[in-house]
Design an enzyme around this catalytic site. Structure first.
Site, PDB file in Angstrom:
ATOM      1  N   HIS A 173      34.320  34.042  19.640  1.00 53.82           N
ATOM      2  CA  HIS A 173      34.088  32.599  19.670  1.00 53.82           C
ATOM      3  C   HIS A 173      35.384  31.968  19.169  1.00 53.82           C
ATOM      4  CE1 HIS A 173      29.901  33.689  20.137  1.00 53.82           C
ATOM      5  NE2 HIS A 173      30.082  34.500  19.117  1.00 53.82           N
TER       6      HIS A 173
ATOM      7  N   CYS B 127      28.232  52.107  18.103  1.00 50.23           N
ATOM      8  CA  CYS B 127      27.559  53.267  17.535  1.00 50.23           C
ATOM      9  C   CYS B 127      28.108  54.510  18.213  1.00 50.23           C
ATOM     10  CB  CYS B 127      26.048  53.147  17.716  1.00 50.23           C
ATOM     11  SG  CYS B 127      25.521  53.098  19.440  1.00 50.23           S
TER      12      CYS B 127
ATOM     13  N   SER C 164      27.093  49.004  22.296  1.00 51.75           N
ATOM     14  CA  SER C 164      26.709  47.729  21.683  1.00 51.75           C
ATOM     15  C   SER C 164      27.534  46.588  22.254  1.00 51.75           C
ATOM     16  CB  SER C 164      26.745  47.742  20.164  1.00 51.75           C
ATOM     17  OG  SER C 164      25.997  46.625  19.690  1.00 51.75           O
TER      18      SER C 164
END
Length: 146
Positions: free
Chosen positions: A74, A89, A69
């Protein structure tokens, strides 16, 4: 873990991190290194890294694209704040990605929110190392918030 009454089962664990009073948030090279260290620490496979810095001393937004994933960031260096996601995952342990990030950014305060992400039972989990028909390990956060 089996599907619930709505036909959903966890596909992975998503940690949402908020760092306040953090340092190094305008250092693009340092952020690159931190995301690489975090991916390695949680056992993920790094596919690509994309970072963008806003202005010379501005914040950085970016993502470490993982086979399992992503890890994203930010930053707002002018406020000492960073928002990060760790979503993995399969056999990856997202908690193990937190320590390198805390070490690199040294937040004065942080919060972690854990979300079990799900998929409908009739959708395959291509790209994840644990098929949906196998029970993922239960995830219990072990963070010390002191």
């Amino acid at each position: 873990m089996t599907a619930n009454d709505n036909g959903y089962r966890p596909a992975g664990t998503h940690l949402l991190l908020d760092f306040w009073g953090a340092s190094g948030l305008g250092d693009k090279d340092g952020i690159d290194a931190a995301l690489r260290e975090a991916a390695d620490a949680c056992g993920a496979t790094l596919l690509d890294m994309r970072l963008h810095q806003f202005g010379g001393e501005g914040g950085v937004t970016g993502v470490a694209l993982l086979a399992e994933s992503h890890i994203s960031i930010h930053t707002w260096p002018e406020n000492g704040y960073a928002a990060l996601d760790i979503f993995v995952c399969g056999g990856c342990d997202p908690e193990k990605a937190v320590a390198p990030l805390r070490q690199r950014f040294n937040p004065a305060r942080f919060e972690i929110t854990t979300v079990a992400r799900g998929l409908r039972a009739d959708i395959s989990s291509k790209g994840c190392t644990t098929p949906l028909n196998e029970a993922p390990k239960p995830h219990k956060p072990s963070f010390d918030f002191s």
